[in-house]
Write a protein that holds these residues in place. Structure first.
Motif, PDB file in Angstrom:
ATOM      1  N   THR A 199      26.076 -19.309  -2.933  1.00 54.17           N
ATOM      2  CA  THR A 199      25.271 -20.053  -3.903  1.00 54.17           C
ATOM      3  C   THR A 199      23.823 -20.216  -3.463  1.00 54.17           C
ATOM      4  OG1 THR A 199      26.034 -22.101  -2.872  1.00 54.17           O
ATOM      5  CG2 THR A 199      27.232 -21.328  -4.815  1.00 54.17           C
ATOM      6  N   SER A 200      23.540 -20.060  -2.162  1.00 60.15           N
ATOM      7  CA  SER A 200      22.171 -20.281  -1.704  1.00 60.15           C
ATOM      8  C   SER A 200      21.508 -18.990  -1.243  1.00 60.15           C
ATOM      9  CB  SER A 200      22.175 -21.305  -0.552  1.00 60.15           C
ATOM     10  OG  SER A 200      22.943 -20.805   0.537  1.00 60.15           O
ATOM     11  N   ARG A 201      22.044 -17.861  -1.636  1.00 63.42           N
ATOM     12  CA  ARG A 201      21.499 -16.591  -1.183  1.00 63.42           C
ATOM     13  C   ARG A 201      20.135 -16.342  -1.823  1.00 63.42           C
ATOM     14  NH1 ARG A 201      24.029 -10.708  -2.735  1.00 63.42           N
ATOM     15  NH2 ARG A 201      22.834  -9.444  -1.271  1.00 63.42           N
ATOM     16  N   ASP A 202      19.082 -16.234  -1.011  1.00 59.33           N
ATOM     17  CA  ASP A 202      17.735 -15.993  -1.518  1.00 59.33           C
ATOM     18  C   ASP A 202      17.165 -14.674  -1.024  1.00 59.33           C
ATOM     19  OD1 ASP A 202      17.333 -16.600   1.137  1.00 59.33           O
ATOM     20  OD2 ASP A 202      15.657 -17.981   0.777  1.00 59.33           O
ATOM     21  N   THR A 203      17.952 -13.925  -0.253  1.00 54.79           N
ATOM     22  CA  THR A 203      17.448 -12.716   0.403  1.00 54.79           C
ATOM     23  C   THR A 203      18.342 -11.517   0.103  1.00 54.79           C
ATOM     24  OG1 THR A 203      16.545 -14.059   2.200  1.00 54.79           O
ATOM     25  CG2 THR A 203      16.811 -11.718   2.633  1.00 54.79           C
ATOM     26  N   LEU A 204      17.689 -10.357  -0.094  1.00 54.52           N
ATOM     27  CA  LEU A 204      18.400  -9.088  -0.274  1.00 54.52           C
ATOM     28  C   LEU A 204      17.912  -8.131   0.803  1.00 54.52           C
ATOM     29  CD1 LEU A 204      20.293  -7.445  -2.236  1.00 54.52           C
ATOM     30  CD2 LEU A 204      18.185  -6.610  -3.290  1.00 54.52           C
TER      31      LEU A 204
ATOM     32  N   LEU B 142      22.431  -5.943  -5.433  1.00 52.91           N
ATOM     33  CA  LEU B 142      22.729  -6.883  -6.517  1.00 52.91           C
ATOM     34  C   LEU B 142      23.246  -6.046  -7.681  1.00 52.91           C
ATOM     35  CD1 LEU B 142      19.826  -9.494  -6.852  1.00 52.91           C
ATOM     36  CD2 LEU B 142      22.114  -9.865  -5.975  1.00 52.91           C
ATOM     37  N   LYS B 143      24.470  -6.299  -8.119  1.00 50.59           N
ATOM     38  CA  LYS B 143      25.062  -5.530  -9.208  1.00 50.59           C
ATOM     39  C   LYS B 143      25.194  -6.399 -10.447  1.00 50.59           C
ATOM     40  CE  LYS B 143      27.715  -2.355  -6.286  1.00 50.59           C
ATOM     41  NZ  LYS B 143      29.076  -1.814  -5.986  1.00 50.59           N
ATOM     42  N   ASP B 144      24.826  -5.821 -11.570  1.00 48.40           N
ATOM     43  CA  ASP B 144      24.887  -6.561 -12.825  1.00 48.40           C
ATOM     44  C   ASP B 144      26.317  -6.940 -13.173  1.00 48.40           C
ATOM     45  OD1 ASP B 144      24.297  -7.740 -15.214  1.00 48.40           O
ATOM     46  OD2 ASP B 144      23.637  -5.929 -16.231  1.00 48.40           O
ATOM     47  N   ASP B 145      27.244  -6.000 -13.028  1.00 49.47           N
ATOM     48  CA  ASP B 145      28.623  -6.285 -13.438  1.00 49.47           C
ATOM     49  C   ASP B 145      29.335  -7.249 -12.485  1.00 49.47           C
ATOM     50  OD1 ASP B 145      28.947  -4.616 -11.302  1.00 49.47           O
ATOM     51  OD2 ASP B 145      29.986  -3.021 -12.401  1.00 49.47           O
ATOM     52  N   ASP B 146      28.708  -7.554 -11.331  1.00 50.61           N
ATOM     53  CA  ASP B 146      29.256  -8.568 -10.432  1.00 50.61           C
ATOM     54  C   ASP B 146      28.565  -9.917 -10.605  1.00 50.61           C
ATOM     55  OD1 ASP B 146      31.002  -6.788  -9.363  1.00 50.61           O
ATOM     56  OD2 ASP B 146      29.794  -6.333  -7.585  1.00 50.61           O
ATOM     57  N   GLY B 147      27.623  -9.975 -11.553  1.00 55.08           N
ATOM     58  CA  GLY B 147      26.853 -11.212 -11.739  1.00 55.08           C
ATOM     59  C   GLY B 147      25.901 -11.476 -10.604  1.00 55.08           C
TER      60      GLY B 147
ATOM     61  N   SER C 164      25.565  -1.547 -15.801  1.00 53.17           N
ATOM     62  CA  SER C 164      25.764  -0.743 -14.594  1.00 53.17           C
ATOM     63  C   SER C 164      24.576  -0.819 -13.638  1.00 53.17           C
ATOM     64  CB  SER C 164      26.011   0.722 -14.978  1.00 53.17           C
ATOM     65  OG  SER C 164      24.849   1.282 -15.579  1.00 53.17           O
ATOM     66  N   GLY C 165      23.662  -1.753 -13.864  1.00 56.23           N
ATOM     67  CA  GLY C 165      22.458  -1.830 -13.048  1.00 56.23           C
ATOM     68  C   GLY C 165      22.715  -2.284 -11.627  1.00 56.23           C
ATOM     69  N   VAL C 166      21.939  -1.701 -10.681  1.00 51.88           N
ATOM     70  CA  VAL C 166      22.019  -2.061  -9.261  1.00 51.88           C
ATOM     71  C   VAL C 166      20.593  -2.259  -8.753  1.00 51.88           C
ATOM     72  CG1 VAL C 166      22.743  -1.363  -6.956  1.00 51.88           C
ATOM     73  CG2 VAL C 166      24.127  -0.720  -8.936  1.00 51.88           C
ATOM     74  N   PHE C 167      20.340  -3.396  -8.104  1.00 57.17           N
ATOM     75  CA  PHE C 167      19.034  -3.736  -7.551  1.00 57.17           C
ATOM     76  C   PHE C 167      19.182  -3.740  -6.032  1.00 57.17           C
ATOM     77  CE2 PHE C 167      15.511  -6.951  -6.890  1.00 57.17           C
ATOM     78  CZ  PHE C 167      14.500  -6.175  -7.447  1.00 57.17           C
ATOM     79  N   THR C 168      18.391  -2.901  -5.346  1.00 61.51           N
ATOM     80  CA  THR C 168      18.604  -2.752  -3.900  1.00 61.51           C
ATOM     81  C   THR C 168      17.363  -2.184  -3.224  1.00 61.51           C
ATOM     82  OG1 THR C 168      20.120  -1.807  -2.254  1.00 61.51           O
ATOM     83  CG2 THR C 168      19.515  -0.402  -4.112  1.00 61.51           C
ATOM     84  N   ILE C 169      17.420  -2.093  -1.894  1.00 64.31           N
ATOM     85  CA  ILE C 169      16.397  -1.395  -1.102  1.00 64.31           C
ATOM     86  C   ILE C 169      17.015  -0.082  -0.649  1.00 64.31           C
ATOM     87  CG2 ILE C 169      14.957  -1.469   0.973  1.00 64.31           C
ATOM     88  CD1 ILE C 169      15.058  -4.533   0.777  1.00 64.31           C
ATOM     89  N   ASN C 170      16.410   1.034  -1.031  1.00 66.43           N
ATOM     90  CA  ASN C 170      17.030   2.322  -0.704  1.00 66.43           C
ATOM     91  C   ASN C 170      16.743   2.707   0.759  1.00 66.43           C
ATOM     92  OD1 ASN C 170      14.422   3.361  -0.634  1.00 66.43           O
ATOM     93  ND2 ASN C 170      14.604   4.485  -2.556  1.00 66.43           N
ATOM     94  N   ARG C 171      17.220   3.851   1.148  1.00 66.98           N
ATOM     95  CA  ARG C 171      17.151   4.259   2.567  1.00 66.98           C
ATOM     96  C   ARG C 171      15.733   4.562   3.020  1.00 66.98           C
ATOM     97  NH1 ARG C 171      19.381  10.444   2.676  1.00 66.98           N
ATOM     98  NH2 ARG C 171      18.532  11.118   0.664  1.00 66.98           N
TER      99      ARG C 171
END
Length: 824
Positions: free
Chosen positions: A33-38, A44-49, A102-109
């Motif tokens: 609930t307090s996650r502020d960092t990726l 972050l996946k859309d279908d996982d909320g 199906s969106g995914v928000f991330t830092i790639n390699r």
């Protein structure tokens, strides 16, 4: 004994395991609930909320769908703990939506912040265009963090927290504290607000709010552009919370621990400054522009000034030494061509020229201006402008105790005249204009010297009339002298144009029935055409009118000081003997009720046009309540008092019963209840109490009539006693509110209509304290505010005719304007 100890041990072991599990679940819950960092190895996946929440739960980042759209976007918004409605302040992929979850928000390699759909990592939908220089990608430790400021910040690693990217550098349509609008001179980065395409589409729209990019030695200006065209210009006054140095020129909002404030550029081009109101649980508008005709950039063209408080027929006026470029356009009330020099062949360079002062103005567009050396006196500034033959005007302004000299070259653009104190502009004119201006000033002084004898003469006339009346009454006669009426009234309203009676008689063909537009409690309204071809509406006070001189004077005093595109404009009046007439702008499409309740003409009002009319009436009423110089309660708002021009723009009319509130006055009482049954609020009709909320009630009735195409005093359903309010309330509670929509509407936006019905019910709630203010109504109509549930409305039943004498309920008769002594 051993057996008992074994049992105790087993139970203790189980209890300890359960405790450890609970503690672990609690800790996991806290982390989630307090996650502020990726981080670089997370998604972050859309279908996982998927969601990021800033440390103090001020902001959230995640996937969302705007309005009625099903498209998915990554955005940042205020958390529910701060703002109850979803207020999106930043969007990553505004022009590249994802059409599923199906969106995914991330830092790639490669260390780039990206957004992609499943199986599409090689082709991201959006990226931050950040590429970190690392030799070994396995040791990559880049991460992004959502701060409590609402800023999404990307760092290269944990060790030195090198900052490489932030969302604040790429604002969308909303400015929050910490963001900037302006220009970084060193990097070339420009901070710009850009509107959405529509309420449901956050893509890059038509309007931008930006700093005008010219040499940063001149006074900064902020513009709204529509495409590449200037749409609105901010004042050249120093903006609060601004930075101006060798590195950047920018404007920003400051943090306020007590109030949340934002600036928003709407898809309509409206620029709003909003503040969150915890009491009303919604955003409150502090400022919005452009609102009026004079706000639009260059509305009156070059070398002119625009004044909404002008007593002339037209808000545009040429500057001294200039005349309209297009006479036809000026006569047609279109000043966009502007003005040109009266005498092109007369030199204004070292030929006896000088300056004429234009008072209380918004500075002309400084794009063609220069800021001369600081610390100059007004006289030195004038001499500097005279020395340069290209200098067309100058102005001095005092900033931080130092006087600046600002000079303009070429045409003077976008000058607006204010009623309150502002700076004065000095316009360069040739020697002929200078002499004429000096002569006019001297003439005014000479006329002023005549004021005292004229006043004595008027006093003598009044005394003679009083004495004559007294003598005539003694002889049983009642004749009253009226020869000085016109002179006295013209002194009472010096800002108005006074029309000659013969002119209006000729214009209306002697007030013929052919030219009669309508009849009211005041008298007849006639169509007329002035000698210059301008069409007007002449409102003539009937000798048998029940309203009389008091209402006439009230209407003149009120409308003369009001200027808004949604209010009927008063062009002038005629006071001659027993005649009292108002000359108003002509509305070719007559009143709203002539369309709304006519089986043939109602089809011309599709839903889009009805919604525009609703918004126009709401803005006009907001102007009366809040934005005009006076706080005005109309007291007789109804569909027959909403007139339509040739473009179907609504204009509120008939101010004969309006009242002015002074200072902080919120409510007043009267024993003389005036207005129209069917539109009156209960507290006014029964107790004589009226306030701005009385007008809100009337607006609610108008809104419901526009949606339904039916009068409020009609009967509905099997119950003959149920009126329109009662019928709407009934279907609303049953969940079938769309049943009341006018059957002539072929198509309409269901959500928009439902929102309007709910707003209408909020406006007609029985307790005036529950009704929203018009500022809230305007915001609600924009579709960006969450709506509370309406409470029981007033007057849900018609009065039963058999018990009329005993009932305290009021019968709605829409076209009947009444004056009664209210119950106390």
């Amino acid at each position: 004994m051993k057996k008992a100890l074994l049992v105790i041990f087993l139970y203790s072991h189980i209890a300890l395991k359960m405790l450890l599990k609970s503690l672990l679940l609690f800790l996991l819950f806290q982390v989630c609930t307090s996650r502020d960092t990726l981080r670089s190895n997370e998604e972050l996946k859309d279908d996982d909320g998927g969601l990021l929440v800033s440390k103090e739960s001020s902001f959230e980042l995640g996937f969302f769908s705007p309005g009625n759209s099903s498209n998915r976007y990554v955005g940042i918004w205020y958390s529910q703990s701060k703002v109850s409605e979803k207020t999106v302040v930043w969007i990553a992929n505004r022009d590249n939506p994802i059409h599923d979850t199906s969106g995914v928000f991330t830092i790639n390699r490669y260390g780039n912040l990206v957004l992609y759909a499943y199986n599409m990592e090689t082709s991201p939908i959006w990226s931050a265009d950040v590429s970190l220089s690392v030799k070994n990608t396995s040791t990559l430790s880049a991460y992004v963090q959502l701060l409590d400021t609402g800023n999404l910040v990307m760092f290269q690693n944990d060790r030195d927290r090198i900052f490489v990217w932030q969302s604040f550098d790429f604002p969308t349509d909303t400015l929050i504290p910490g963001m900037k609008v302006g220009m970084n001179w060193k990097t070339g980065l420009e901070w710009v607000l850009t509107s959405w395409k529509s309420q449901d589409d956050p893509g890059t729209g038509d309007y931008t709010f930006r700093l005008h990019n010219w040499s940063h030695t001149v006074t900064p200006q902020y513009f709204i552009y529509k495409g590449l065209t200037k749409y609105w210009r901010g004042d050249t006054e120093p903006w609060p919370n601004s930075v101006r140095n060798a590195e950047e020129m920018s404007f920003f909002l400051t943090y306020n621990t007590n109030k949340l404030t934002i600036m928003k550029l709407k898809f309509s081009g409206l620029h709003q400054h909003l503040e969150w109101n915890d009491g009303d649980d919604q955003w409150k508008e502090l400022l919005s522009t452009p609102k009026y005709r004079c706000d639009w950039y260059g509305h009156c063209g070059a070398n002119s000034k625009c004044s909404l408080d002008s007593g002339n027929l037209f808000e545009c006026e040429c500057l001294p030494g200039y005349e309209p470029k297009s006479i036809n356009g000026w006569n047609g009330r279109n000043g966009s061509d502007g003005c040109v020099s009266k005498r092109v062949k007369v030199s204004k360079c070292r030929n006896g020229e000088g300056f004429v002062k234009v008072e209380r103005v918004k500075d002309p567009d400084a794009s063609r201006a220069a800021l001369l050396k600081r610390g100059m006196s007004t006289k030195e500034c004038e001499q500097e402008c005279l020395r340069n033959c290209s200098c067309t005007a100058y102005m001095t302004k005092k900033i931080a105790g130092v006087v600046d000299c600002l000079t303009w070259y070429d045409d003077l653009m976008d000058i607006l005249v204010y009623t309150e104190a502002r700076r004065d502009l000095y316009v360069r004119v040739d020697k002929i204009e200078l002499a004429e201006n000096a002569a006019n000033s001297q003439g005014f002084f000479r006329r002023g010297m005549l004021v005292v004898p004229i006043l004595f003469a008027l006093l003598a006339l009044v005394l003679i009339n009083v004495l004559a009346c007294w003598l005539l009454k003694k002889k049983g006669k009642t004749k009253v002298f009226v020869e000085v009426d016109e002179l006295e009234e013209s002194k009472r309203y010096p800002e108005l144009q006074f029309f000659d009676l013969n002119t209006l008689v000729a214009a209306t063909d002697n007030f013929s029935d052919v030219n009669k537009l309508g009849e009211g409690g005041f008298g007849g309204v006639y169509k007329g055409e002035l000698p210059n071809g301008q069409k007007v509406a002449v409102k003539r006070l009937s000798s048998s009118s029940g309203q009389g001189i008091g209402e006439f004077k009230n209407e003149v005093e009120l409308i003369a000081g009001l200027q808004h595109r949604n209010l009927v404009k008063l062009l002038g009046c005629c006071i001659k003997g027993g005649e009292r007439m108002l000359v108003l702008e002509y509305m070719p499409n007559k009143s709203l009720d002539s369309f709304l309740f006519d089986d043939t003409r109602r089809s011309f009002l599709d839903w889009g046009r009805r919604f525009e009319i609703l918004n126009g009436v709401a803005r006009g009423l907001l102007y009366l309540h809040q934005d005009s110089r006076l706080r005005i309660i109309h007291r007789d708002l109804k569909t027959s008092n909403i007139l339509l021009d040739d473009e179907m723009t609504p204009k509120i009319s008939d101010f004969g019963m309006a009242r002015i509130f002074h200072g902080d006055q919120l409510q007043d009482n009267t024993k003389k209840v005036v207005g129209t049954y069917g539109y009156m609020s209960p507290e006014y009709a029964v107790f004589g109490r009226f306030s701005t909320k009385s007008d809100v009630f009337s607006f609610g009735i108008v809104l419901l009539e526009i949606v339904s195409g039916k009068r409020n005093n009609g009967s509905y359903e099997e119950n003959y006693s149920m009126n329109l309010i009662g019928h709407v309330w009934h279907v609303w509670k049953e969940g079938i509110a769309l049943d009341i929509v006018d059957s002539s509407l072929q198509s309409y936006k269901h959500d928009e209509v439902l929102r309007c019905i709910q707003i209408g019910l909020l406006c007609v709630q029985e307790d005036s304290k529950d009704r929203p203010a018009m500022s809230s109504v305007v915001f609600m109509l924009s579709g960006e505010a969450s709506l509370p549930s309406p409470k029981q409305p007033a007057f849900v039943f018609r009065r039963n005719s058999s018990s009329a004498a005993d009932s305290k309920e009021l019968l709605s008769i829409n076209d009947l304007t009444i004056t009664i002594v209210g119950a106390r």
